[in-house]
Enzyme design. Structure first.
Site, PDB file in Angstrom:
ATOM      1  N   LYS A  89       2.987  10.694   8.236  1.00  0.00           N
ATOM      2  CA  LYS A  89       2.459  10.282   9.554  1.00  0.00           C
ATOM      3  C   LYS A  89       3.175  10.980  10.716  1.00  0.00           C
ATOM      4  O   LYS A  89       2.923  12.127  10.979  1.00  0.00           O
ATOM      5  CB  LYS A  89       2.545   8.759   9.692  1.00  0.00           C
ATOM      6  CG  LYS A  89       1.878   8.018   8.512  1.00  0.00           C
ATOM      7  CD  LYS A  89       0.623   7.332   8.872  1.00  0.00           C
ATOM      8  CE  LYS A  89       0.147   6.424   7.750  1.00  0.00           C
ATOM      9  NZ  LYS A  89      -1.259   6.175   7.728  1.00  0.00           N
ATOM     10  N   TYR A 129       0.866  -1.190   0.000  1.00  0.00           N
ATOM     11  CA  TYR A 129       0.000   0.000   0.000  1.00  0.00           C
ATOM     12  C   TYR A 129       0.896   1.232   0.000  1.00  0.00           C
ATOM     13  O   TYR A 129       1.761   1.380   0.863  1.00  0.00           O
ATOM     14  CB  TYR A 129      -0.896   0.000   1.240  1.00  0.00           C
ATOM     15  CG  TYR A 129      -1.832   1.198   1.288  1.00  0.00           C
ATOM     16  CD1 TYR A 129      -2.951   1.256   0.479  1.00  0.00           C
ATOM     17  CD2 TYR A 129      -1.569   2.284   2.132  1.00  0.00           C
ATOM     18  CE1 TYR A 129      -3.797   2.353   0.494  1.00  0.00           C
ATOM     19  CE2 TYR A 129      -2.411   3.386   2.163  1.00  0.00           C
ATOM     20  CZ  TYR A 129      -3.528   3.416   1.340  1.00  0.00           C
ATOM     21  OH  TYR A 129      -4.370   4.500   1.361  1.00  0.00           O
ATOM     22  N   ASP A 148       9.515   3.188   0.967  1.00  0.00           N
ATOM     23  CA  ASP A 148       8.349   3.906   1.465  1.00  0.00           C
ATOM     24  C   ASP A 148       8.258   3.678   2.975  1.00  0.00           C
ATOM     25  O   ASP A 148       7.873   2.602   3.427  1.00  0.00           O
ATOM     26  CB  ASP A 148       7.093   3.402   0.741  1.00  0.00           C
ATOM     27  CG  ASP A 148       5.851   4.170   1.150  1.00  0.00           C
ATOM     28  OD1 ASP A 148       5.951   5.035   2.042  1.00  0.00           O
ATOM     29  OD2 ASP A 148       4.779   3.895   0.584  1.00  0.00           O
TER      30      ASP A 148
HETATM   31  C1  LIG Z   1       3.421   2.656   3.267  1.00  0.00           C
HETATM   32  C2  LIG Z   1       2.440   3.774   3.017  1.00  0.00           C
HETATM   33  N1  LIG Z   1       2.645   4.620   2.004  1.00  0.00           N
HETATM   34  C3  LIG Z   1       1.813   5.645   1.750  1.00  0.00           C
HETATM   35  C4  LIG Z   1       0.705   5.861   2.533  1.00  0.00           C
HETATM   36  C5  LIG Z   1      -0.214   7.018   2.241  1.00  0.00           C
HETATM   37  O1  LIG Z   1      -0.090   7.993   3.237  1.00  0.00           O
HETATM   38  P1  LIG Z   1      -1.271   9.054   3.486  1.00  0.00           P
HETATM   39  O2  LIG Z   1      -2.416   8.283   4.084  1.00  0.00           O
HETATM   40  O3  LIG Z   1      -0.679  10.072   4.405  1.00  0.00           O
HETATM   41  O4  LIG Z   1      -1.615   9.620   2.144  1.00  0.00           O
HETATM   42  C6  LIG Z   1       0.446   5.005   3.600  1.00  0.00           C
HETATM   43  C7  LIG Z   1      -0.724   5.211   4.470  1.00  0.00           C
HETATM   44  O5  LIG Z   1      -1.036   4.473   5.342  1.00  0.00           O
HETATM   45  C8  LIG Z   1       1.331   3.926   3.843  1.00  0.00           C
HETATM   46  O6  LIG Z   1       1.108   3.058   4.840  1.00  0.00           O
END
Ligand SMILES: Cc1ncc(COP(=O)(O)O)c(C=O)c1O
Length: 421
Positions: A268, A153, A241
């Protein structure tokens, strides 16, 4: 509407939050929700107030907050130093059309923890951070395709939805889908074959080292190192990521692995509870978004780098010392061990690493949504708030006593679900 946070009631409004209906609010939001990710299969309680590691809802429940707004509240709710930093920044102005100095502060704190990386660009979310990182990788390599791991994700941009599989890609153009190659997690042979068969097609390999949607299974060190080696060999950009996983090591989870990304995306916790995202990277790549260079990539965001997120984020990072990172990871290990012992024989397991935990049926790589929701409600009834996919994240106000409460609540909830007919 007046929300009485002390008594957890909603006054002066035509909404009856218990019936989940009324002329305002609920019917105006699709399905009743402002975010699809809130959904737990049945009308949700509403948050009224939080303090430390507790949240009170409109049903009168006092909960241990192990959701922490999907892992972002690393210091729990309303940490006094973060609140003071945000209020101080906001009192001078919530955002401007020229840069502010809080951006420097957060950039410095973040880059100090990411020793191999040179520069950072802030965004409003992790989704935007990943979008920007992929754009930088594509522009710098002149290639289009990216490799991702199955089930990963990376937010809700078109490209980021592809690894979720067909259930996630309605509305995503076929061209976008065709540019994404999905490889099974930890399948080194498959990854190597994909890249080696067309190395000059690939702009980026995107890795989340502890992908939650894929079942919170760790990427093996060998897989991560193979991705690093293939990227180096073929001029591909390795994007790690760390939107969630940054919390797992003082230098992020890539620091724990000893695998150096070319670009690292995060979000986050670095906003201290306010909207944020960031791409940190090698100077040679970050130069793509340098507006003083000709041909630079457009990157904006009206609220990117706003002083409130930056100031709160800086306070949060300062408070998340190496000792706190280690303490929270140890607490997570101890909760995992206690729960694993008490659920032995029930056909469930607790996965994760450090301060991130998730209970799943033994061996499952994909958990049916109705099972996730049943466990969510079972934990909720026992005073424990997790994410709808049952991810629990710890926060620094939690101590061993709270850890024991979490272990007890989670074990009992798993038993409820495992033995239900
Ligand atoms: C690994 C990862 N990348 C990207 C995102 C997207 O972040 P946001 O919800 O701040 O757009 C998330 C969200 O949980 C995530 O877990």
């Amino acid at each position: 509407m007046k929300i009485d946070t002390e008594n957890a009631t909603v006054a002066g409004s035509a909404i009856d939050p218990h019936l989940r209906k009324g002329p305002r609010g609920y019917p105006m939001l699709p399905g009743g929700y402002g975010r699809s990710t809130y959904y737990t299969g049945a009308p949700s309680p509403y948050a009224i107030r939080g303090e430390g590691c507790r949240v009170w809802d409109d049903r009168g429940q006092k909960l241990i907050d192990a959701n922490n707004n999907f892992t972002s509240l690393i210091h729990g709710n309303v940490h006094p130093e973060i609140k003071a930093a945000a209020v101080e920044a906001m009192s001078a102005g919530s955002s401007w059309g020229i840069p502010n100095l809080y951006e420097w502060e957060l950039a410095e704190l973040l880059l100090n923890r990411l020793p191999g990386l040179d520069q950072v660009r802030f965004t409003n979310s992790g989704t935007e951070a990943v979008m920007s990182a992929v754009r930088i990788a594509r522009a710098s390599t002149g290639r289009d395709k990216v490799v991702v791991t199955k089930g990963g994700y990376h937010g809700t941009s078109d490209l980021a939805l592809v690894p979720g599989g067909p259930g996630y890609t309605r509305g995503v153009p076929q061209g976008v889908i065709d540019d994404v190659t999905t490889v099974p997690l930890n399948d080194i042979e498959h990854l190597t074959h994909v890249v080696e068969s067309a190395p000059t097609n690939y702009a980026a390999i995107i890795l989340d080292l502890l992908p939650n949607r894929a079942g919170l299974v760790s990427v093996s060190e060998e897989f991560a190192r193979t991705a690093r080696d293939l990227a180096t060999k073929h001029g591909i950009v390795l994007i790690i990521d760390e939107v969630i996983s940054l919390r797992l090591g003082y230098n992020g989870l890539s620091g724990e692995y000893g695998v150096q990304p070319d670009l690292l995306t995060t979000g986050k916790l670095i906003g201290g509870g306010f909207p944020v995202g960031a791409v940190a990277g090698l100077g040679s790549l970050m130069a793509e978004v340098d507006p003083t260079r000709s041909g630079n990539l457009p990157h904006g965001g009206t609220f990117s780098g706003n002083p409130v997120s930056m100031a709160a984020g800086a306070a949060a990072l300062r408070l998340y010392t190496e000792d706190q990172v280690n303490r929270l990871n140890d607490l997570g290990d101890s909760v995992r061990q206690t729960v694993s012992k008490s659920i032995a024989g029930l056909g469930w397991e607790v996965r994760g690493r450090g301060s991130l935990l998730r209970a799943v049926p033994e061996g499952a790589d994909k958990v049916a949504e109705d099972i996730q929701h049943r466990l969510w409600w079972a934990t909720y009834r026992r005073g424990l708030l997790g994410s709808p996919a049952n991810l629990l994240s710890l926060s620094t106000p939690m101590d061993d006593k709270v850890g024991a409460e979490i272990a007890e609540g989670l074990s009992a909830a798993i038993a409820d679900v495992a033995t239900a007919r």
